[in-house]
Design an enzyme around this catalytic site. Structure first.
Site, PDB file in Angstrom:
ATOM      1  N   HIS A   1     -41.686  -4.166  13.259  1.00 36.11           N
ATOM      2  CA  HIS A   1     -40.838  -3.616  12.197  1.00 36.11           C
ATOM      3  C   HIS A   1     -41.234  -4.171  10.840  1.00 36.11           C
ATOM      4  O   HIS A   1     -40.969  -5.338  10.536  1.00 36.11           O
ATOM      5  CB  HIS A   1     -39.364  -3.935  12.517  1.00 36.11           C
ATOM      6  CG  HIS A   1     -38.387  -3.334  11.557  1.00 36.11           C
ATOM      7  ND1 HIS A   1     -37.306  -4.024  11.070  1.00 36.11           N
ATOM      8  CD2 HIS A   1     -38.340  -2.101  10.990  1.00 36.11           C
ATOM      9  CE1 HIS A   1     -36.632  -3.238  10.253  1.00 36.11           C
ATOM     10  NE2 HIS A   1     -37.238  -2.074  10.185  1.00 36.11           N
TER      11      HIS A   1
ATOM     12  N   GLU B   1     -40.816  -7.970  11.743  1.00 35.38           N
ATOM     13  CA  GLU B   1     -40.053  -8.402  12.913  1.00 35.38           C
ATOM     14  C   GLU B   1     -40.744  -7.858  14.166  1.00 35.38           C
ATOM     15  O   GLU B   1     -40.909  -6.637  14.311  1.00 35.38           O
ATOM     16  CB  GLU B   1     -38.617  -7.868  12.844  1.00 35.38           C
ATOM     17  CG  GLU B   1     -37.808  -8.513  11.722  1.00 35.38           C
ATOM     18  CD  GLU B   1     -36.427  -7.884  11.563  1.00 35.38           C
ATOM     19  OE1 GLU B   1     -35.496  -8.617  11.217  1.00 35.38           O
ATOM     20  OE2 GLU B   1     -36.290  -6.662  11.768  1.00 35.38           O
TER      21      GLU B   1
END
Ligand SMILES: NC(=O)c1ccc[n+]([C@@H]2O[C@H](COP(=O)([O-])OP(=O)(O)OC[C@H]3O[C@@H](n4cnc5c(N)ncnc54)[C@H](O)[C@@H]3O)[C@@H](O)[C@H]2O)c1
Length: 290
Positions: A146, A158
């Protein structure tokens, strides 16, 4: 060599929108041969048109050499067929439209077309990769990767593992993110909003509560976040920057998953969205952007 131990050399990015275009350029800048697939081929020209001035700006500021910029564009190519792109890829980063059925269809095709060693990742903000595990048929080679907007500049990535993601996959994706110049963090368990959107949501919720209770103006709440907490933007400014429709969508997704009324969209934000006030992108949100 099979499995994620194999070095990543070729990357496929699926989706050439706001995120996919910049993610693909990040990969190309880091030296990876990068292919991009989008269902709307007109997105390719739009992506190039958005990327050229950005890279020119980086060159102008002395953050990138002209020849490195040219080499990156040369490493980037667009493919007309998802299966063709998948066949060459060691790793895929999916950044297509945020709809479960769209992503499941993409992962089903990737699962069939990509070589057995290929790692599949999704840049989704709200759909954890376990929703895509069955479609991909390779849950151990699957996780979320992410990025944040604008992906060329934001350092955080992430990496979110699903219950079946292998340690080797996690390590390869963390390593890839580092090689892109990012500072990846590992989310060990899938939770709605991962880390960043949960932190942002908590601050926004408190800010919206203070505003609704008449405790302070939004300007003063934003000023406090900037001057007392050293945040670069206050929560209302940040919501306008992200887009109020996106803020609402993230709450809806979290609420859909948890059923917790605390996660439900805020009525003040929903009212702005209904009035077409989406933040910076529409010229008005909490603030006006003439
Ligand atoms: N915009 C953000 O701030 C942000 C931040 C982090 C993560 N994300 C995530 O990134 C993903 C993409 O978001 P975006 O803002 O770039 O959206 P976007 O609308 O700008 O781009 C999405 C692209 O996907 C393409 N697409 C749709 N269906 C496709 C398919 N079947 N195959 C290939 N391409 C397809 C569209 O043509 C479009 O070009 C979403 O999952 C979103 O949750 C967005």
């Amino acid at each position: 060599m099979t499995g994620p131990e194999r070095p990543v050399e070729r990357i496929l990015v699926v989706g050439a929108g706001a995120m996919g275009s910049q993610i693909s350029m990040l990969c190309a800048l880091a030296g990876y041969r990068t292919e991009v697939f989008d269902v709307s081929p007109q997105q390719y020209e739009a992506a190039l048109q958005a990327l050229r001035p950005r890279l020119a700006g980086m060159v102008e500021k002395g953050r990138l050499r002209e020849e490195d910029s040219e080499a990156a564009f040369a490493r980037l190519s667009f493919v007309a067929d998802l299966d063709d792109g998948a066949q060459h890829a060691d790793l895929v980063i999916e950044a297509a439209t945020e709809r479960l059925e769209v992503k499941q269809d993409i992962f089903r095709r990737l699962g069939m077309a990509a070589p057995a060693h290929t790692i599949l990742t999704s840049n989704s903000s709200t759909l954890a990769s376990s929703h895509l595990a069955a479609a991909s048929e390779r849950p151990e080679l699957l996780c979320n990767m992410h990025f944040f907007n604008p992906a060329l500049h934001m350092e955080c990535v992430e990496v979110v593992r699903n219950p079946n993601t292998s340690d080797a996959t996690v390590e390869t994706v963390l390593q890839l993110a580092r090689s892109l110049g990012k500072k990846p963090v590992l989310v060990r368990r899938e939770v709605p909003g991962f880390i960043a959107n949960r932190l942002m949501g908590a601050l926004q919720k408190e800010a919206l509560g203070l505003l609704a209770a008449g405790v302070a103006t939004m300007e003063d709440i934003d000023t406090t976040a900037r001057t007392a907490l050293n945040h670069p933007m206050g929560p209302f400014e940040l919501m306008d920057f992200v887009g109020l429709d996106v803020v609402n969508f993230i709450s809806e997704a979290a609420y859909g998953e948890t059923g917790n009324p605390d996660d439900a969209p805020d009525p003040q934000v929903s009212a702005l969205v209904q009035a077409g006030k989406l933040g910076r992108k529409s010229g008005e949100g909490w603030y006006r952007y003439p």
